[in-house]
Scaffold this motif. Structure first.
Motif, mmCIF file in Angstrom:
data_model
loop_
_atom_site.group_PDB
_atom_site.id
_atom_site.type_symbol
_atom_site.label_atom_id
_atom_site.label_comp_id
_atom_site.label_asym_id
_atom_site.label_seq_id
_atom_site.Cartn_x
_atom_site.Cartn_y
_atom_site.Cartn_z
ATOM 1 N N UNK A 117 0.915 -1.219 -0.020
ATOM 2 C CA UNK A 117 -0.031 0.052 0.154
ATOM 3 C C UNK A 117 0.886 1.322 -0.015
ATOM 4 N N UNK A 118 1.941 1.053 0.863
ATOM 5 C CA UNK A 118 2.925 2.333 0.891
ATOM 6 C C UNK A 118 3.653 2.351 -0.661
ATOM 7 N N UNK A 119 4.022 1.344 -1.357
ATOM 8 C CA UNK A 119 4.624 1.289 -2.321
ATOM 9 C C UNK A 119 3.524 1.873 -3.503
ATOM 10 N N UNK A 120 2.246 1.579 -3.432
ATOM 11 C CA UNK A 120 1.523 2.179 -4.278
ATOM 12 C C UNK A 120 1.306 3.711 -4.170
ATOM 13 N N UNK A 121 1.020 4.201 -3.107
ATOM 14 C CA UNK A 121 0.956 5.615 -2.873
ATOM 15 C C UNK A 121 2.115 6.252 -3.435
ATOM 16 N N UNK A 131 3.701 12.934 -14.947
ATOM 17 C CA UNK A 131 2.616 13.529 -15.903
ATOM 18 C C UNK A 131 2.521 14.963 -15.889
ATOM 19 N N UNK A 132 2.806 15.499 -14.746
ATOM 20 C CA UNK A 132 2.769 16.918 -14.711
ATOM 21 C C UNK A 132 3.979 17.411 -15.509
ATOM 22 N N UNK A 133 5.202 16.836 -15.327
ATOM 23 C CA UNK A 133 6.308 17.321 -16.175
ATOM 24 C C UNK A 133 6.324 17.110 -17.728
ATOM 25 N N UNK A 134 5.387 15.921 -18.075
ATOM 26 C CA UNK A 134 5.383 15.499 -19.164
ATOM 27 C C UNK A 134 4.351 16.173 -20.199
ATOM 28 N N UNK A 135 3.307 16.154 -19.696
ATOM 29 C CA UNK A 135 2.181 16.788 -20.262
ATOM 30 C C UNK A 135 1.787 18.132 -19.892
ATOM 31 N N UNK A 136 1.749 19.115 -21.000
ATOM 32 C CA UNK A 136 1.580 20.532 -20.706
ATOM 33 C C UNK A 136 0.184 20.758 -20.095
ATOM 34 N N UNK A 137 -0.806 20.003 -20.418
ATOM 35 C CA UNK A 137 -2.259 20.228 -19.879
ATOM 36 C C UNK A 137 -2.367 19.984 -18.527
ATOM 37 N N UNK A 138 -1.350 19.243 -17.887
ATOM 38 C CA UNK A 138 -1.260 18.690 -16.527
ATOM 39 C C UNK A 138 -0.384 19.877 -15.586
ATOM 40 N N UNK A 139 0.410 20.570 -16.067
ATOM 41 C CA UNK A 139 1.261 21.342 -15.474
ATOM 42 C C UNK A 139 0.742 22.297 -14.480
ATOM 43 N N UNK A 140 -0.323 22.679 -14.687
ATOM 44 C CA UNK A 140 -1.077 23.751 -13.585
ATOM 45 C C UNK A 140 -1.326 23.178 -12.287
ATOM 46 N N UNK A 141 -1.371 21.652 -12.488
ATOM 47 C CA UNK A 141 -2.048 21.140 -11.200
ATOM 48 C C UNK A 141 -0.948 20.480 -10.609
ATOM 49 N N UNK A 142 -1.214 20.278 -9.058
ATOM 50 C CA UNK A 142 -0.159 19.610 -8.299
ATOM 51 C C UNK A 142 -0.867 18.136 -7.938
ATOM 52 N N UNK A 143 0.217 17.139 -7.785
ATOM 53 C CA UNK A 143 -0.084 15.964 -7.421
ATOM 54 C C UNK A 143 -0.895 16.068 -6.097
ATOM 55 N N UNK A 144 -1.778 15.161 -5.943
ATOM 56 C CA UNK A 144 -2.679 15.105 -4.565
ATOM 57 C C UNK A 144 -2.080 14.144 -3.444
ATOM 58 N N UNK A 145 -0.989 14.456 -3.219
ATOM 59 C CA UNK A 145 -0.162 13.350 -2.289
ATOM 60 C C UNK A 145 -0.722 13.210 -0.955
ATOM 61 N N UNK A 146 -1.208 14.235 -0.284
ATOM 62 C CA UNK A 146 -2.007 14.175 0.955
ATOM 63 C C UNK A 146 -3.092 13.109 0.846
ATOM 64 N N UNK A 147 -4.025 13.440 -0.209
ATOM 65 C CA UNK A 147 -5.169 12.483 -0.635
ATOM 66 C C UNK A 147 -4.762 11.177 -0.949
ATOM 67 N N UNK A 148 -3.532 10.776 -1.677
ATOM 68 C CA UNK A 148 -3.319 9.375 -2.127
ATOM 69 C C UNK A 148 -2.583 8.794 -0.670
ATOM 70 N N UNK A 149 -2.158 9.443 -0.067
ATOM 71 C CA UNK A 149 -1.637 8.659 1.153
ATOM 72 C C UNK A 149 -2.911 8.416 2.133
ATOM 73 N N UNK A 150 -3.746 9.258 2.285
ATOM 74 C CA UNK A 150 -4.844 8.886 3.074
ATOM 75 C C UNK A 150 -5.685 7.842 2.497
ATOM 76 N N UNK A 151 -6.131 7.832 1.292
ATOM 77 C CA UNK A 151 -6.857 6.989 0.745
ATOM 78 C C UNK A 151 -5.967 5.262 0.736
ATOM 79 N N UNK A 152 -4.596 5.493 0.731
ATOM 80 C CA UNK A 152 -4.008 4.306 0.389
ATOM 81 C C UNK A 152 -4.224 3.637 2.074
#
Length: 254
Positions: A117-121, A131-152
């Motif tokens: 589960x930790x490895x998945x998060x 993805x944020x670095x590779x796709x221009x459409x994703x660059x304005x957004x931040x990875x939902x780190x806290x949400x991912x950890x909580x749901x994991x």
């Protein structure tokens, strides 16, 4: 005594398939979805964070398909170490109680699922950043780190009931097929009927194989149902573990 038994079980896991899969299985899920998104096939609704959608698809695939099968495989592999070559006779001849040995099996199996589960998060957060670095459409957004950890963590806690069921079955029967068959049937029932019932129906809050998926469903929303299945998974897992240790401690493993 239990601590010593857990330490012994951890030593047995070195260079085993169960340990490698704890990292490899979640990594494979994220790599597959990352490949799809890098081809420009993934996205999200206008105005929503597409990286949350990326996390959601990974959690969906993990909780419905991969996690149940990994739990069954990990439980079977850990039990199989002592099922082979009359290992139970040797381990029960040591100055440690049967219940300590059996409890150690439960703890180590649960620990492996926690590692996965930790490895998945971690993999989801890293993939989202790529993805944020590779796709221009994703660059304005931040990875939902806290949400991912909580749901994991919530999906792991909700999976504890399945972990206990699979561990009990794998320890009870020597056949590797018993635990794996139970998992496959559990997943088929989940896909064939339970998942179609949808959120809000009673069965998704009590069916063991549906609990992890319910814990992460619509992961961007806040609702108390997540904590219901999380607590039920933890409490149910503890109760089944206690019942399993009591039952197996009275059984003849010869």
């Amino acid at each position: 005594m239990t601590a010593a038994a857990v330490s012994a079980e951890c030593l047995k896991l070195r260079r085993t398939l169960a340990l490698r899969l704890a990292i490899g299985a979640p990594l494979a899920v994220v790599l597959l979805n990352l490949f799809i998104y890098l081809q420009g096939r993934g996205g999200g609704a206008a105005g929503s964070n597409p990286l949350v959608g990326f996390a959601q698809i990974n959690f969906t695939m993990w909780t419905i398909l991969v996690l149940p099968l990994y739990i069954a495989l990990a439980a079977a592999l850990i039990a199989g170490i002592d099922h082979q070559n009359n290992g139970w006779q040797r381990i029960f001849s040591l100055p440690v109680t049967r219940r300590s040995v059996l409890a150690a099996k439960w703890i180590v199996t649960t620990g492996l699922v926690l590692v996965s589960s930790v490895a998945l998060a971690f993999a989801i957060c890293l993939g989202a950043e790529l993805l944020r670095l590779s796709r221009p459409a994703f660059q304005p957004w931040s990875p939902p780190i806290a949400l991912v950890i909580l749901r994991s963590l919530q999906t792991f806690a909700a999976a504890c009931l399945v972990i206990s069921i699979q561990t009990w079955v794998s320890l009870r029967w020597r056949s590797f097929i018993a635990g794996l068959s139970l998992s496959i049937v559990g997943v088929l029932i989940l896909l064939g009927g339970v998942a179609r019932a949808g959120l809000g129906t009673f069965i998704v809050y009590v069916y063991p194989w549906a609990l992890p998926a319910t814990a992460m469903a619509r992961m961007w929303e806040t609702h108390p149902d997540r904590w219901i299945v999380t607590l039920w998974g933890l409490a149910g897992g503890a109760l089944v573990a206690l019942a399993g240790c009591w039952d197996l401690s009275r059984r003849d493993f010869s």
